[in-house]
Design an enzyme around this catalytic site. Sequence first.
Site, short mmCIF file in Angstrom:
data_model
loop_
_atom_site.label_atom_id
_atom_site.label_comp_id
_atom_site.label_asym_id
_atom_site.label_seq_id
_atom_site.Cartn_x
_atom_site.Cartn_y
_atom_site.Cartn_z
N LYS A 1 13.64 8.04 12.98
CA LYS A 1 14.08 8.57 11.70
C LYS A 1 15.41 9.31 11.82
O LYS A 1 16.21 9.33 10.88
CB LYS A 1 13.00 9.50 11.12
CG LYS A 1 11.74 8.77 10.67
CD LYS A 1 12.04 7.74 9.58
CE LYS A 1 10.76 7.13 9.03
NZ LYS A 1 11.02 6.14 7.96
N LEU B 1 3.12 4.46 -0.39
CA LEU B 1 4.31 4.78 -1.18
C LEU B 1 4.96 3.52 -1.73
O LEU B 1 5.43 3.50 -2.88
CB LEU B 1 5.30 5.57 -0.32
CG LEU B 1 6.62 5.97 -0.98
CD1 LEU B 1 6.38 6.80 -2.24
CD2 LEU B 1 7.50 6.72 0.01
N THR C 1 -0.59 8.81 2.82
CA THR C 1 -0.37 7.37 2.76
C THR C 1 -0.94 6.71 4.01
O THR C 1 -1.21 7.37 5.01
CB THR C 1 1.14 7.03 2.68
OG1 THR C 1 1.76 7.41 3.92
CG2 THR C 1 1.80 7.77 1.53
N TYR D 1 8.87 8.48 16.66
CA TYR D 1 9.08 8.54 15.21
C TYR D 1 10.26 9.43 14.88
O TYR D 1 11.12 9.07 14.06
CB TYR D 1 7.81 9.05 14.54
CG TYR D 1 7.86 9.07 13.03
CD1 TYR D 1 7.79 7.89 12.30
CD2 TYR D 1 7.95 10.26 12.33
CE1 TYR D 1 7.82 7.90 10.91
CE2 TYR D 1 7.98 10.30 10.95
CZ TYR D 1 7.92 9.11 10.24
OH TYR D 1 7.96 9.13 8.86
N SER E 1 0.84 -1.20 0.00
CA SER E 1 0.00 0.00 0.00
C SER E 1 0.87 1.24 0.00
O SER E 1 2.10 1.18 0.15
CB SER E 1 -0.93 0.02 1.22
OG SER E 1 -0.17 0.08 2.42
#
Length: 260
Positions: free
Chosen positions: A151, A13, A182, A147, A11
């Site tokens: 990252k 990207l 997304t 998050y 699903s």
Amino acid sequence: MRVVLITGAASGLGWELARACHARGDALLLSDLDAAGLAARVAELGEERVLGVAGDITVGEVQGQLVSACRARFGRLDLLINNAGITHRSPTVHTRPEVLRRVMAVDYHAPLELTIASLPLLRESRGQVIAIGSMAGWMPVLGRAGYCAAKSALAQAFEVLRAEIARDGIGLLMVYPSFLDTPIERNALGGDGRPAQHPRSTIGKVRGAAWMAGQILGGADARQQRLFPDRGSWLASLLWRLAPAFYYRQMSRRFAGELG
């Protein structure tokens, strides 16, 4: 024929990247936690040059299975796209430790471990690695502590890795997108591990996954090292470095809903 391995391919990207790569003649090894969704995507593209391997990408055995399947079916690997990701939307003090650990496992440990496991194949082809980072790794965002940390760790590790694998002729593209339309945001975790109940806060333009996929593959074709597709977010990251107090005031107003 180029062989491309894409994680999180059922699903968002990942799927748009798969469609674009398939349309230009690449062979694909697709992976996703959603076995049913992945099987439907493989059926949609056709099995002639597409193989799907479902599983939890944070598990070492699944990573090894992907590398083994790639060699057995295609005999090579030219491009590894570390796309699978997860996020949360919850204040740090109200987020369970297991949620933070899950985000770190999916967004940092898994892509690094899979990349290292794939290096023998990539050395043979003098191939390329793509890692989907985030502008949240460059600047703080309220309600996204886990998050942002994952990252940031991903970016630092892969920036180091780039120089180390360049000696083997392997390229590495770090992508730093901002807000995308997304499923990663629609499926964001709350602090208790269940789906987040409040709508997400954003800044700048929310980009589509198909547009982002085109930008990424164009950057890969040019053998770029870094891609900052959203200039507004890039400027915001500079603001964080140059005027952090002002940045905090603006973020606190814009993302107040993240605090509950």
